[in-house]
Write an enzyme that holds these catalytic residues in place. Structure first.
Site, PDB file in Angstrom:
ATOM      1  N   GLU A 171      -0.289  -0.985   5.832  1.00 20.93           N
ATOM      2  CA  GLU A 171       1.030  -0.366   6.506  1.00 20.93           C
ATOM      3  C   GLU A 171       0.955   1.384   6.645  1.00 20.93           C
ATOM      4  O   GLU A 171       1.213   1.884   7.826  1.00 20.93           O
ATOM      5  CB  GLU A 171       2.424  -0.515   6.194  1.00 20.93           C
ATOM      6  CG  GLU A 171       3.703  -0.226   6.978  1.00 20.93           C
ATOM      7  CD  GLU A 171       4.090   0.800   6.830  1.00 20.93           C
ATOM      8  OE1 GLU A 171       5.114   1.392   7.942  1.00 20.93           O
ATOM      9  OE2 GLU A 171       3.911   1.799   6.061  1.00 20.93           O
ATOM     10  N   ASP A 226       0.973  -1.110   0.056  1.00 20.94           N
ATOM     11  CA  ASP A 226       0.076   0.134   0.251  1.00 20.94           C
ATOM     12  C   ASP A 226       0.755   1.254  -0.025  1.00 20.94           C
ATOM     13  O   ASP A 226       2.001   1.178   0.380  1.00 20.94           O
ATOM     14  CB  ASP A 226      -1.108  -0.086   1.332  1.00 20.94           C
ATOM     15  CG  ASP A 226      -0.377  -0.040   2.494  1.00 20.94           C
ATOM     16  OD1 ASP A 226       0.695  -0.807   2.830  1.00 20.94           O
ATOM     17  OD2 ASP A 226      -0.679   0.876   3.421  1.00 20.94           O
TER      18      ASP A 226
END
Length: 376
Positions: free
Chosen positions: A135, A76
């Site tokens: 994250e 991400d």
């Protein structure tokens, strides 16, 4: 190595995986890893508003006994923002730089590590990739869920390498062997609204909050250690009232963050804040969220292997650092020693994020060297 780490990185960048959406990145990684003998598990965790999040756990075992090394990372990325010269999810190379959101943080490391695996024979031990899609966001259903999955199956790790962009001025100059902890705190104090000309009929919460803010700002937490800078408290917002000049507000608020070293514990800091609030501004509500505790990996096999691999490939020996923000190491360090090594971090989260093509290629060679040393 037949696989091109720059091409792999570019293909990952082309997936608009704004947290917490993986946008096809984990499918790509599965397609690359399964032919190499990895058993891939797609773990979907959580519900709205922080989920669902898809994570990838890929495991390959050798024939003989040996260590279990995990490579951890995230697919991400943060939102690209405005001002890009072109589409941030259409990767392009200009002047030797691969440009695109995630090039540095941290799709470059993912591409480099997968390319490092190509053609490498693992005769013993266990190698795994722990890849999350959460994250950059709340980090509730990402690596935490992976850790739970491993523990439920009694799968132990001996060492974990995280591909976060740790390098500062040049590739290989810094390995992070620890991180500070983080706690966010919100303060709210109720009073009684009234007219400024009749203060006896109101209860102004602002002076009380101001005294508490001043006391917290003046608080010295510690002087740091050999490996950590002093813990610090920084206010991020102070509020009260709506700007009307003749109204005493009925509520005051403040929020702040503490980045703390391994001399402190999150719960102890929260308790100290609560005690100060009750003493200085009774009635203050304290809401705290501990994002993670500080951790430190002592020098040992993990840091030495990384340092040796870096020195052999780029000719410098890295320094160890605990600087910067938090990472998913705050969850993984509970399982095993953790260290972080990746690309130079100067452009991460910035408009025009980029990584040198030569650095991505060299990083892949360093990762390959690291694997050869670990599983020799």
């Amino acid at each position: 190595m037949a696989l091109d780490p720059v091409d792999l990185t570019s293909r990952l960048i082309a997936c608009p995986s704004i947290t917490p959406h993986e946008a096809g990145t984990l499918t790509l990684m599965t397609e690359w890893l399964e032919p190499m003998g990895f058993e891939c598990h797609h773990l979907v965790s959580g519900e709205r508003p922080d989920g669902p999040v898809e994570n990838l756990i890929a495991i390959r075992k050798g024939a003989g006994n040996g260590p279990h090394l995990a490579f951890a990372g995230h697919v991400d990325v943060v939102p690209p923002g405005e001002g890009w010269d072109g589409d941030p999810f259409v990767p392009r190379i200009e002047d030797g730089q691969l440009i695109g959101r995630g090039a540095t943080d941290m799709k470059g490391a993912l591409g480099a590590f997968v390319a490092a695996l190509d053609g490498w024979q693992q005769d013993k031990g266990t190698l795994s990739l722990l890849i999350t899609g959460d994250e950059e966001g709340p980090a509730v259903h990402g690596t935490r869920a992976i850790v739970d999955w491993l523990e439920e199956r009694s799968i132990g790790l001996d060492y974990c390498l995280i591909g976060e962009p740790s390098s500062q001025e040049r590739l290989g100059d810094t390995v992070k062997n620890g991180r500070r902890g983080s706690v966010n705190v919100w303060l709210t104090l109720e009073g009684h609204q009234g007219h400024v000309a009749y203060p006896q009929l109101a209860d102004n919460p602002l002076p009380k909050m101001a005294r508490l803010v001043a006391a917290l700002d003046a608080m010295e937490l510690d002087e740091g250690t050999d490996m950590f800078q002093p813990s610090n408290l920084e206010f991020t917002a102070i509020g009260g009232g709506d700007g009307t000049t003749n109204v005493i507000p009925g509520k005051a608020s403040a929020q702040f963050n503490i980045r703390f070293n391994d001399l402190q514990k999150g719960e102890d800091l929260v308790r100290r804040i609560e005690e100060m609030a009750e003493e200085i501004a009774p009635g203050t509500k304290v809401l705290a969220k501990i994002s993670g505790e500080a951790f430190l990996t002592p020098e040992g096999k993990l840091t030495e292997t990384l340092a040796d691999a870096i020195e052999q490939e780029v000719g410098i020996r890295p320094r160890l650092s605990t600087g910067g923000g938090t990472s998913d190491g705050r969850f993984l360090h509970k399982l095993c020693p953790v260290a972080e090594f990746g690309l130079p971090n100067a452009t991460m989260h910035k408009v025009g994020e980029r990584a040198a093509v030569a650095d991505i290629e060299k990083l892949s060679m360093i990762y390959r060297r690291c694997l050869e040393i670990f599983f020799a």
